[in-house]
Design a protein around this motif. Structure first.
Motif, PDB file in Angstrom:
ATOM      1  N   HIS A  41       0.812  -1.217   0.000  1.00 41.48           N
ATOM      2  CA  HIS A  41       0.000   0.000   0.000  1.00 41.48           C
ATOM      3  C   HIS A  41       0.848   1.272   0.000  1.00 41.48           C
ATOM      4  N   ARG A  42       2.150   1.137   0.213  1.00 43.13           N
ATOM      5  CA  ARG A  42       3.059   2.290   0.162  1.00 43.13           C
ATOM      6  C   ARG A  42       3.617   2.529  -1.240  1.00 43.13           C
ATOM      7  N   ALA A  43       3.172   1.770  -2.210  1.00 47.38           N
ATOM      8  CA  ALA A  43       3.724   1.910  -3.571  1.00 47.38           C
ATOM      9  C   ALA A  43       3.416   3.291  -4.147  1.00 47.38           C
ATOM     10  N   SER A  49      -3.264   8.087  -6.878  1.00 46.75           N
ATOM     11  CA  SER A  49      -4.631   7.536  -6.981  1.00 46.75           C
ATOM     12  C   SER A  49      -4.801   6.210  -6.233  1.00 46.75           C
ATOM     13  N   MET A  50      -3.716   5.510  -5.950  1.00 45.88           N
ATOM     14  CA  MET A  50      -3.762   4.225  -5.223  1.00 45.88           C
ATOM     15  C   MET A  50      -4.916   3.338  -5.720  1.00 45.88           C
ATOM     16  N   PRO A  51      -4.829   2.923  -6.986  1.00 48.04           N
ATOM     17  CA  PRO A  51      -5.993   2.285  -7.619  1.00 48.04           C
ATOM     18  C   PRO A  51      -6.155   0.793  -7.311  1.00 48.04           C
ATOM     19  N   HIS A 116      -9.763  13.341 -13.380  1.00 50.20           N
ATOM     20  CA  HIS A 116      -8.584  14.170 -13.674  1.00 50.20           C
ATOM     21  C   HIS A 116      -7.396  13.692 -12.859  1.00 50.20           C
ATOM     22  N   VAL A 117      -6.982  12.465 -13.134  1.00 45.97           N
ATOM     23  CA  VAL A 117      -5.851  11.911 -12.380  1.00 45.97           C
ATOM     24  C   VAL A 117      -4.569  12.530 -12.925  1.00 45.97           C
ATOM     25  N   GLY A 127      -2.264   3.953 -14.727  1.00 48.86           N
ATOM     26  CA  GLY A 127      -3.111   3.447 -13.637  1.00 48.86           C
ATOM     27  C   GLY A 127      -2.717   2.021 -13.283  1.00 48.86           C
ATOM     28  N   ILE A 128      -2.719   1.163 -14.276  1.00 46.05           N
ATOM     29  CA  ILE A 128      -2.401  -0.252 -14.009  1.00 46.05           C
ATOM     30  C   ILE A 128      -0.929  -0.427 -13.634  1.00 46.05           C
ATOM     31  N   TYR A 129      -0.055   0.413 -14.199  1.00 40.44           N
ATOM     32  CA  TYR A 129       1.353   0.328 -13.772  1.00 40.44           C
ATOM     33  C   TYR A 129       1.434   0.506 -12.255  1.00 40.44           C
TER      34      TYR A 129
END
Ligand SMILES: Cc1cc2nc3c(=O)[nH]c(=O)nc-3n(C[C@H](O)[C@H](O)[C@H](O)COP(=O)(O)O)c2cc1C
Length: 218
Positions: A41-43, A49-51, A116-117, A127-129
């Motif tokens: 979760h610290r990535a 956005s922590m998706p 608006h990320v 996002g997926i990265y």
């Protein structure tokens, strides 16, 4: 494990393995699991956005149903191979879903963070990265804890979506088999079984332009 006993990040990178056959059969304890999830979760994430989300699966019925589905996908892949590759593939174990005792399904939501990320407008895949970076953090933290992780991607997305009741804008990215291990292999399974070897670093480094070894510094 105390913090002073933890591996350096380089040690964890070196030791990390995709684990399939080395799970002890014990279930990872919840405090260790939480530390690993906290590392995930610290990535870093695009626009902060922590998706990602993490779905913990321990119900034997769910583990068994997923393992059956994966076995079917493995069979289909094997049948698609030419004879010599099928023979090489045959002894390779591709999952430890039941033995690991814990599945962590990492999911991705492209709608997290709104419309608006910051940083995602030009490269939507960022996002997926970001979610994948959370997986790498998880994998390295688990290694530092002596916990094995095995990534399973032999599944149909709609099957896993339904199995876990995922909402419409949430897609599964990985099923990770997570559990204590007897040992970490020193050589990747696919190399040990003759499926595919690692590339040397030299082949992956390019200077100034792609494929211009003449521009490498002396
Ligand atoms: C996106 C992704 C999907 C993967 N899917 C599977 C899989 O379905 N089954 C499997 O046994 N290994 C899977 N792996 C593990 C790779 O085979 C493994 O990382 C690679 O062979 C290198 O080995 P190492 O991770 O032990 O260094 C996957 C790895 C990644 C990054």
């Amino acid at each position: 494990m105390s913090e002073s006993e933890c591996l350096s990040v380089y040690d964890a990178i070196r030791l990390r393995r995709d684990v399939r056959a080395e799970f002890t059969g014990e279930v990872v304890d919840d405090s260790t699991l939480l530390r690993i999830l906290e590392a995930a979760h610290r990535a870093p994430s695009v626009g902060n956005s922590m998706p990602w989300d993490f779905v913990m699966v321990r119900n034997p019925d769910t583990l068994g149903r997923f393992a059956d589905h994966v076995a079917e996908k493995r069979r289909e892949f094997q049948e698609s191979l030419p004879d010599d590759r099928a023979e090489t593939f045959n002894p390779i174990k591709i999952e430890g879903i039941v033995e690991s005792g814990t599945g962590i399904v990492v999911t991705h939501s492209q709608s997290r963070g709104g419309t608006h990320v910051l940083g995602r407008a030009t490269v939507p895949e960022t996002g997926i990265y970001s979610t994948i970076l959370a997986i790498q953090n998880l994998w390295l933290a688990a290694t530092a804890e002596g916990v094995g992780v095995g990534w399973v991607s032999f599944y149909d997305t709609p099957f896993l979506t339904e199995l876990l009741d995922l909402p419409a804008d949430v897609r599964p990215v990985a099923w990770l088999c997570v559990g204590p291990v007897r040992e970490f292999q020193t050589v990747p399974d696919l190399e040990r079984f003759g499926w595919r070897n690692r590339r040397p670093l030299d082949a992956a480094i390019h200077w100034e332009r792609f494929g211009s070894p003449e521009l490498a510094p002396e």
